[in-house]
Design a protein around this motif. Structure first.
Motif, mmCIF file in Angstrom:
data_model
loop_
_atom_site.group_PDB
_atom_site.id
_atom_site.type_symbol
_atom_site.label_atom_id
_atom_site.label_comp_id
_atom_site.label_asym_id
_atom_site.label_seq_id
_atom_site.Cartn_x
_atom_site.Cartn_y
_atom_site.Cartn_z
ATOM 1 N N UNK A 7 -13.928 -29.270 36.175
ATOM 2 C CA UNK A 7 -14.204 -28.000 35.526
ATOM 3 C C UNK A 7 -14.163 -28.131 34.006
ATOM 4 N N UNK A 8 -13.618 -29.192 33.499
ATOM 5 C CA UNK A 8 -13.554 -29.405 32.054
ATOM 6 C C UNK A 8 -14.965 -29.662 31.523
ATOM 7 N N UNK A 9 -15.400 -28.914 30.523
ATOM 8 C CA UNK A 9 -16.759 -29.098 30.009
ATOM 9 C C UNK A 9 -16.890 -30.391 29.211
ATOM 10 N N UNK A 10 -18.094 -30.919 29.190
ATOM 11 C CA UNK A 10 -18.394 -32.093 28.373
ATOM 12 C C UNK A 10 -18.720 -31.602 26.972
ATOM 13 N N UNK A 11 -18.145 -32.220 25.976
ATOM 14 C CA UNK A 11 -18.358 -31.822 24.588
ATOM 15 C C UNK A 11 -19.544 -32.602 24.029
ATOM 16 N N UNK A 12 -20.569 -31.904 23.543
ATOM 17 C CA UNK A 12 -21.733 -32.605 23.005
ATOM 18 C C UNK A 12 -21.379 -33.428 21.772
ATOM 19 N N UNK A 13 -22.093 -34.507 21.587
ATOM 20 C CA UNK A 13 -21.938 -35.358 20.414
ATOM 21 C C UNK A 13 -23.339 -35.712 19.932
ATOM 22 N N UNK A 14 -23.525 -35.744 18.635
ATOM 23 C CA UNK A 14 -24.839 -36.079 18.092
ATOM 24 C C UNK A 14 -24.997 -37.595 18.012
ATOM 25 N N UNK A 15 -26.229 -38.043 17.851
ATOM 26 C CA UNK A 15 -26.474 -39.476 17.701
ATOM 27 C C UNK A 15 -25.755 -40.014 16.462
ATOM 28 N N UNK A 16 -25.740 -39.248 15.380
ATOM 29 C CA UNK A 16 -25.063 -39.670 14.146
ATOM 30 C C UNK A 16 -23.567 -39.840 14.384
ATOM 31 N N UNK A 17 -22.949 -38.876 15.090
ATOM 32 C CA UNK A 17 -21.519 -38.979 15.403
ATOM 33 C C UNK A 17 -21.247 -40.181 16.298
ATOM 34 N N UNK A 18 -22.112 -40.391 17.292
ATOM 35 C CA UNK A 18 -21.950 -41.536 18.189
ATOM 36 C C UNK A 18 -22.056 -42.847 17.424
ATOM 37 N N UNK A 19 -23.018 -42.944 16.520
ATOM 38 C CA UNK A 19 -23.180 -44.167 15.733
ATOM 39 C C UNK A 19 -21.917 -44.474 14.917
ATOM 40 N N UNK A 20 -21.268 -43.440 14.390
ATOM 41 C CA UNK A 20 -20.023 -43.639 13.631
ATOM 42 C C UNK A 20 -18.898 -44.105 14.555
ATOM 43 N N UNK A 21 -18.806 -43.521 15.745
ATOM 44 C CA UNK A 21 -17.800 -43.959 16.719
ATOM 45 C C UNK A 21 -18.006 -45.437 17.045
#
Length: 154
Positions: A7-21
């Motif tokens: 039931x926990x929602x998935x939190x969206x992440x942008x491509x830019x945020x993903x690239x930094x991760x």
């Protein structure tokens, strides 16, 4: 496979945020200052570009990878999730199981020696993926593209 019962929602992440991760994860893997393990649990990575990325030892617990491009990605030793017989989703290491990657583009992905039991690869593109030594028991491959997969036993 049963439908997602978390039931926990998935939190969206942008491509830019993903690239930094991923950039910080590379520093973490190299033991360099400013590094941090990729913590992508319960994130919505659907449709994002993970081509050629090294996410080994990253945390992708219950991440939504639907339609993500995992071409040449390294997911070894990362944490994903799997469903147990009751339908409950539990955290596991990739060497013990895997989550739902239906529709993901996993061309040339390195899954050597991974135990991806009960994984849902429905509609995924696993062309040229290396599954040598992988444990694929009870994995679902309906409509998956498996052409030229390396190490697939019939």
């Amino acid at each position: 496979m049963p439908s997602d019962s978390v039931s926990r929602p998935r939190v969206p992440i942008s491509q830019t945020e993903l690239d930094e991760v991923i950039r910080r994860h590379a520093l973490f893997q190299a033991g360099r200052h400013g590094g941090q393990r990729a913590m992508l649990s319960y994130r919505d990575l659907s449709g994002l570009d993970l081509r050629g990325k090294n996410l080994s030892d990253g945390d992708l617990t219950a991440a939504n990878l639907t339609g993500a491009d995992l071409f040449d990605a390294d997911l070894r030793d990362g944490t994903l999730a799997t469903r147990v017989s009751s339908g409950e989703i539990v955290n596991v290491r990739i060497d013990e199981g895997a989550s739902d990657v239906a529709g993901a583009r996993m061309v040339n992905t390195d899954l050597r020696d991974a135990a991806v039991r009960r994984a849902n690869f429905t509609g995924a593109d696993l062309s040229l993926a290396n599954v040598t030594g992988a444990h694929l028991e009870e994995a679902e491959f309906t409509n998956a593209r498996l052409s030229d997969m390396i190490g697939m036993e019939s």
